[in-house]
Design a protein around this motif. Sequence first.
Motif, mmCIF file in Angstrom:
data_model
loop_
_atom_site.group_PDB
_atom_site.id
_atom_site.type_symbol
_atom_site.label_atom_id
_atom_site.label_comp_id
_atom_site.label_asym_id
_atom_site.label_seq_id
_atom_site.Cartn_x
_atom_site.Cartn_y
_atom_site.Cartn_z
ATOM 1 N N GLN A 51 -4.679 6.474 -1.940
ATOM 2 C CA GLN A 51 -4.806 7.400 -3.064
ATOM 3 C C GLN A 51 -4.769 6.611 -4.367
ATOM 4 N N LEU A 52 -5.627 7.005 -5.285
ATOM 5 C CA LEU A 52 -5.681 6.376 -6.606
ATOM 6 C C LEU A 52 -5.341 7.413 -7.663
ATOM 7 N N VAL A 53 -4.481 7.022 -8.584
ATOM 8 C CA VAL A 53 -4.105 7.925 -9.668
ATOM 9 C C VAL A 53 -4.258 7.187 -10.988
ATOM 10 N N GLU A 54 -5.111 7.721 -11.841
ATOM 11 C CA GLU A 54 -5.299 7.151 -13.177
ATOM 12 C C GLU A 54 -4.340 7.813 -14.165
ATOM 13 N N SER A 55 -3.968 7.051 -15.173
ATOM 14 C CA SER A 55 -3.137 7.598 -16.244
ATOM 15 C C SER A 55 -3.417 6.807 -17.513
ATOM 16 N N GLY A 56 -2.917 7.321 -18.622
ATOM 17 C CA GLY A 56 -3.036 6.606 -19.885
ATOM 18 C C GLY A 56 -4.107 7.123 -20.820
ATOM 19 N N GLY A 57 -4.904 8.070 -20.355
ATOM 20 C CA GLY A 57 -5.927 8.626 -21.224
ATOM 21 C C GLY A 57 -5.307 9.512 -22.294
ATOM 22 N N SER A 117 -4.187 3.020 -16.671
ATOM 23 C CA SER A 117 -3.620 2.455 -15.447
ATOM 24 C C SER A 117 -4.221 3.158 -14.245
ATOM 25 N N CYS A 118 -4.344 2.420 -13.171
ATOM 26 C CA CYS A 118 -4.831 2.955 -11.905
ATOM 27 C C CYS A 118 -3.851 2.494 -10.833
ATOM 28 N N ALA A 119 -3.059 3.431 -10.326
ATOM 29 C CA ALA A 119 -2.042 3.107 -9.330
ATOM 30 C C ALA A 119 -2.522 3.513 -7.946
ATOM 31 N N ALA A 120 -2.404 2.595 -7.006
ATOM 32 C CA ALA A 120 -2.813 2.854 -5.628
ATOM 33 C C ALA A 120 -1.588 3.061 -4.758
ATOM 34 N N SER A 121 -1.694 4.004 -3.846
ATOM 35 C CA SER A 121 -0.625 4.236 -2.876
ATOM 36 C C SER A 121 -1.257 4.475 -1.512
ATOM 37 N N GLY A 122 -0.441 4.374 -0.475
ATOM 38 C CA GLY A 122 -0.961 4.523 0.873
ATOM 39 C C GLY A 122 -1.175 3.166 1.515
ATOM 40 N N VAL A 161 -3.977 -1.463 -11.393
ATOM 41 C CA VAL A 161 -5.008 -2.112 -12.199
ATOM 42 C C VAL A 161 -5.002 -1.463 -13.581
ATOM 43 N N TYR A 162 -5.193 -2.283 -14.589
ATOM 44 C CA TYR A 162 -5.135 -1.810 -15.959
ATOM 45 C C TYR A 162 -6.486 -2.011 -16.654
ATOM 46 N N LEU A 163 -6.747 -1.137 -17.598
ATOM 47 C CA LEU A 163 -7.910 -1.308 -18.467
ATOM 48 C C LEU A 163 -7.418 -1.158 -19.897
ATOM 49 N N GLN A 164 -7.325 -2.279 -20.586
ATOM 50 C CA GLN A 164 -6.924 -2.270 -21.990
ATOM 51 C C GLN A 164 -8.174 -2.072 -22.832
#
Length: 128
Positions: free
Chosen positions: A3-9, A21-26, A79-82
């Motif tokens: 699962q991927l969850v983006e945040s920071g927008g 940020s893109c956090a992976a789980s599983g 993973v981050y996107l600045q």
Amino acid sequence: QVQLVESGGGLVQAGGSLRLSCAASGRTSSNGAVGWFRRAPGKGREFVAAINRNADEAYYGDFVKGRFAISRDNLKNTVYLQMSSLKPEDTAVYYCALSNTFYLNRNLVTSEASYFYWGQGTPVTVSS
């Protein structure tokens, strides 16, 4: 399954910065290259940036022109996107995507077909 969850927008003024940020789980043990794409209102999905498993190569869309930087922390499965010097035309929903392949070359990273898992997206709005 991963699962991927983006945040920071969010909402930012032109010229401002955001870090997504893109956090992976599983099942993250086989996490490969990660890409960021975006979809602006009324447009198709567009390649933004990508980074390989070992962070030894990164790729960017032509429009980035040095304004964005992608990075990853494999210990945190994130993973981050600045994004800096944001422009109103950067307004879009930003998606991260994960490949099962550790290394993707320039031709492959820009293709949506190279990625197996996708997040739900995080919206970015840049006001003028």
